[in-house]
Design an enzyme around this catalytic site. Structure first.
Site, mmCIF file in Angstrom:
data_model
loop_
_atom_site.group_PDB
_atom_site.id
_atom_site.type_symbol
_atom_site.label_atom_id
_atom_site.label_comp_id
_atom_site.label_asym_id
_atom_site.label_seq_id
_atom_site.Cartn_x
_atom_site.Cartn_y
_atom_site.Cartn_z
ATOM 1 N N MET A 1 -9.215 7.677 -0.283
ATOM 2 C CA MET A 1 -10.118 8.101 0.796
ATOM 3 C C MET A 1 -10.631 9.504 0.495
ATOM 4 O O MET A 1 -9.869 10.358 0.029
ATOM 5 C CB MET A 1 -9.370 8.119 2.140
ATOM 6 C CG MET A 1 -8.705 6.782 2.466
ATOM 7 S SD MET A 1 -7.962 6.795 4.105
ATOM 8 C CE MET A 1 -7.025 5.251 4.060
ATOM 9 N N HIS B 1 -1.110 -1.348 -3.994
ATOM 10 C CA HIS B 1 -2.437 -1.096 -3.416
ATOM 11 C C HIS B 1 -2.590 0.408 -3.206
ATOM 12 O O HIS B 1 -1.745 1.047 -2.579
ATOM 13 C CB HIS B 1 -2.515 -1.861 -2.091
ATOM 14 C CG HIS B 1 -3.810 -1.795 -1.361
ATOM 15 N ND1 HIS B 1 -4.830 -2.699 -1.570
ATOM 16 C CD2 HIS B 1 -4.249 -0.953 -0.407
ATOM 17 C CE1 HIS B 1 -5.844 -2.416 -0.755
ATOM 18 N NE2 HIS B 1 -5.518 -1.355 -0.034
ATOM 19 N N SER C 1 0.846 -1.198 0.000
ATOM 20 C CA SER C 1 0.000 0.000 0.000
ATOM 21 C C SER C 1 0.877 1.242 0.000
ATOM 22 O O SER C 1 1.605 1.495 0.972
ATOM 23 C CB SER C 1 -0.909 0.012 1.226
ATOM 24 O OG SER C 1 -1.430 1.321 1.392
ATOM 25 N N MET D 1 -12.280 3.883 -0.598
ATOM 26 C CA MET D 1 -12.969 4.146 0.671
ATOM 27 C C MET D 1 -13.655 5.493 0.496
ATOM 28 O O MET D 1 -13.233 6.513 1.055
ATOM 29 C CB MET D 1 -11.963 4.153 1.830
ATOM 30 C CG MET D 1 -11.478 2.750 2.185
ATOM 31 S SD MET D 1 -9.886 2.762 3.021
ATOM 32 C CE MET D 1 -8.796 2.869 1.606
ATOM 33 N N ASP E 1 -6.537 -6.450 5.006
ATOM 34 C CA ASP E 1 -5.929 -5.120 4.929
ATOM 35 C C ASP E 1 -6.045 -4.414 6.275
ATOM 36 O O ASP E 1 -7.146 -4.198 6.780
ATOM 37 C CB ASP E 1 -6.685 -4.337 3.843
ATOM 38 C CG ASP E 1 -6.116 -2.953 3.581
ATOM 39 O OD1 ASP E 1 -5.050 -2.626 4.125
ATOM 40 O OD2 ASP E 1 -6.743 -2.215 2.805
ATOM 41 N N MET F 1 -11.404 -6.067 6.051
ATOM 42 C CA MET F 1 -10.647 -5.014 6.747
ATOM 43 C C MET F 1 -10.322 -5.477 8.158
ATOM 44 O O MET F 1 -11.212 -5.889 8.907
ATOM 45 C CB MET F 1 -11.457 -3.716 6.815
ATOM 46 C CG MET F 1 -11.631 -2.985 5.497
ATOM 47 S SD MET F 1 -10.110 -2.640 4.598
ATOM 48 C CE MET F 1 -9.223 -1.622 5.788
ATOM 49 N N GLY G 1 -9.062 4.181 7.296
ATOM 50 C CA GLY G 1 -8.824 5.615 7.442
ATOM 51 C C GLY G 1 -7.349 5.965 7.498
ATOM 52 O O GLY G 1 -6.931 6.975 6.950
ATOM 53 N N HIS H 1 -8.318 0.513 -3.826
ATOM 54 C CA HIS H 1 -9.245 0.308 -2.714
ATOM 55 C C HIS H 1 -9.973 1.619 -2.467
ATOM 56 O O HIS H 1 -9.396 2.557 -1.916
ATOM 57 C CB HIS H 1 -8.427 -0.141 -1.484
ATOM 58 C CG HIS H 1 -9.233 -0.317 -0.245
ATOM 59 N ND1 HIS H 1 -8.658 -0.463 1.000
ATOM 60 C CD2 HIS H 1 -10.575 -0.388 -0.045
ATOM 61 C CE1 HIS H 1 -9.616 -0.606 1.910
ATOM 62 N NE2 HIS H 1 -10.783 -0.566 1.307
ATOM 63 N N ASP I 1 -4.873 3.308 -1.632
ATOM 64 C CA ASP I 1 -5.926 3.600 -0.665
ATOM 65 C C ASP I 1 -6.531 4.964 -0.967
ATOM 66 O O ASP I 1 -5.938 6.000 -0.637
ATOM 67 C CB ASP I 1 -5.358 3.562 0.755
ATOM 68 C CG ASP I 1 -5.154 2.133 1.225
ATOM 69 O OD1 ASP I 1 -6.093 1.330 1.082
ATOM 70 O OD2 ASP I 1 -4.052 1.821 1.712
HETATM 71 C C1 DX5 Z 1 -6.536 1.388 5.953
HETATM 72 C C2 DX5 Z 1 -6.085 1.185 4.517
HETATM 73 C C3 DX5 Z 1 -4.944 0.242 4.498
HETATM 74 C C4 DX5 Z 1 -3.723 0.842 5.130
HETATM 75 C C5 DX5 Z 1 -2.880 -0.255 5.692
HETATM 76 O O1 DX5 Z 1 -7.507 2.326 6.034
HETATM 77 O O2 DX5 Z 1 -7.115 0.631 3.736
HETATM 78 O O3 DX5 Z 1 -4.659 -0.271 3.195
HETATM 79 O O4 DX5 Z 1 -2.983 1.595 4.225
HETATM 80 O O5 DX5 Z 1 -1.862 0.299 6.451
HETATM 81 P P1 DX5 Z 1 -1.012 -0.577 7.473
HETATM 82 O O6 DX5 Z 1 -0.503 -1.772 6.706
HETATM 83 O O7 DX5 Z 1 0.047 0.337 7.933
HETATM 84 O O8 DX5 Z 1 -1.978 -0.982 8.551
HETATM 85 ZN ZN ZN Z 2 -6.496 -0.546 1.674
#
Ligand code: DX5
Ligand code: ZN
Length: 219
Positions: free
Chosen positions: A34, A30, A5, A66, A170, A135, A140, A64, A32
Site C-alpha cells: 500500500m 500474500h 497475508s 494497492m 480478500d 475485494m 487499506g 497485491h 499487501d
Molecule cells: C486489505 C488487504 C487484505 C488484508 C486482509 O486491504 O488487501 O489482504 O490484509 O486482512 P484480513 O484478513 O484481516 O481482513
Molecule cells: Zn490483499
C-alpha cells in the site's frame, strides 16, 4: 488454497512468521503493498519480498499492489522474487498492457476489483490475466468486516473464468465467512488476522479449509 497475508504478522519476526504460516499449511504468502495514496495506509515494498525470498526459496509470493501506479513496481518485485502480481482495475488505464508487462517479467498477473466497482469493468480484461481478486473489504487495513454483497460478484465472475484461472477473495475472511466464499466459486482465500492473530496458525488454516468453517459437522 489459503493465502496468508503477512500484513498481520509481527513485522519484527517476519521470517519466522512467514515460515510458520507455510508450515501451518498456507499455500501462498500474500503481500499487501500500500502506498498511502491509492489507499490510506503505508505497508511494505519489494525489499520485504527480497528478504523473505532468501529464507524461503520455495514459497509462492502473491503480491497485491494497492498503489496508484502499479507499473512502476513490476521490475523491482520480479527482481525481489515475486511469483505473482495483482493490480487494481481502478488504478490502471490499460490493464492488458500491464498484464503483458507482468508476464514478460516472468510472473503471473491478477486483476483486483474493489467492492463498489461493477463486474462489467473487468469484462474486457479477464481473459488476459491468470487470476481475479474480489475485494471483500475496501482495501487499506487488515481486520475489517467482510462485505457479504461481494459474494454475488464472485458468483458472476466465476463463469467468466477458464479452468486454469483462479478466483481469489480478500478481506474479512474468517472461519464463519470461508464456506460462503468457497460456495461462491472462490478458490483462493486470503486471510491476515484470521491466521496471524490466532494462537495456533495450523488450527486456524484447517478451519478456513473445512467445509463448514466453524460449523464443522453440520454439513
Ligand atoms: C486489505 C488487504 C487484505 C488484508 C486482509 O486491504 O488487501 O489482504 O490484509 O486482512 P484480513 O484478513 O484481516 O481482513
Ligand atoms: Zn490483499
Amino acid at each position: 488454497m489459503i493465502a496468508a497475508s503477512v500484513l498481520s504478522a509481527d513485522f519484527a519476526q517476519m521470517g519466522a512468521e512467514a515460515r510458520s504460516a507455510l508450515e501451518a499449511g498456507a499455500d501462498l504468502l500474500h503481500f499487501d503493498v500500500m502506498d498511502g495514496h491509492f489507499v490510506e495506509n503505508l505497508t511494505m515494498g519489494s525489499s520485504m519480498c527480497r528478504s523473505l525470498r532468501r529464507t524461503l526459496p520455495e514459497a509462492f509470493f502473491d503480491v497485491h499492489l494497492m498503489v496508484t501506479d502499479p507499473a512502476k513496481f513490476v521490475d523491482s518485485f520480479a527482481e525481489a522474487g515475486a511469483n505473482h502480481i495483482t493490480f487494481h482495475v481502478e488504478a490502471v488505464p490499460d490493464p492488458i498492457a500491464l498484464a503483458v508487462t507482468i508476464h514478460s517479467a516472468g510472473m503471473t498477473a491478477g486483476l483486483a476489483i474493489n467492492p463498489p466497482t461493477g463486474v462489467s469493468r473487468l469484462m474486457d480484461f479477464v481473459e488476459h490475466v491468470d487470476l481475479v481478486l474480489v475485494m471483500s473489504v475496501n482495501p487499506g487495513f487488515a481486520g475489517q468486516d467482510f462485505m457479504p454483497a461481494v459474494l454475488q460478484k464472485a458468483q458472476e465472475i466465476r463463469p467468466l473464468l477458464r479452468a486454469d484461472q483462479r478466483l481469489e477473495i480478500d478481506g474479512g475472511i474468517n472461519a464463519q465467512r470461508a464456506p460462503a466464499a468457497r460456495d461462491a466459486g472462490c478458490d483462493i482465500l486470503v486471510a491476515a488476522s484470521a491466521i496471524f492473530n490466532a494462537a495456533d496458525y495450523a488450527a486456524a488454516i484447517t478451519t478456513l479449509r473445512s467445509p463448514g468453517g466453524i460449523l464443522t459437522g453440520r454439513r
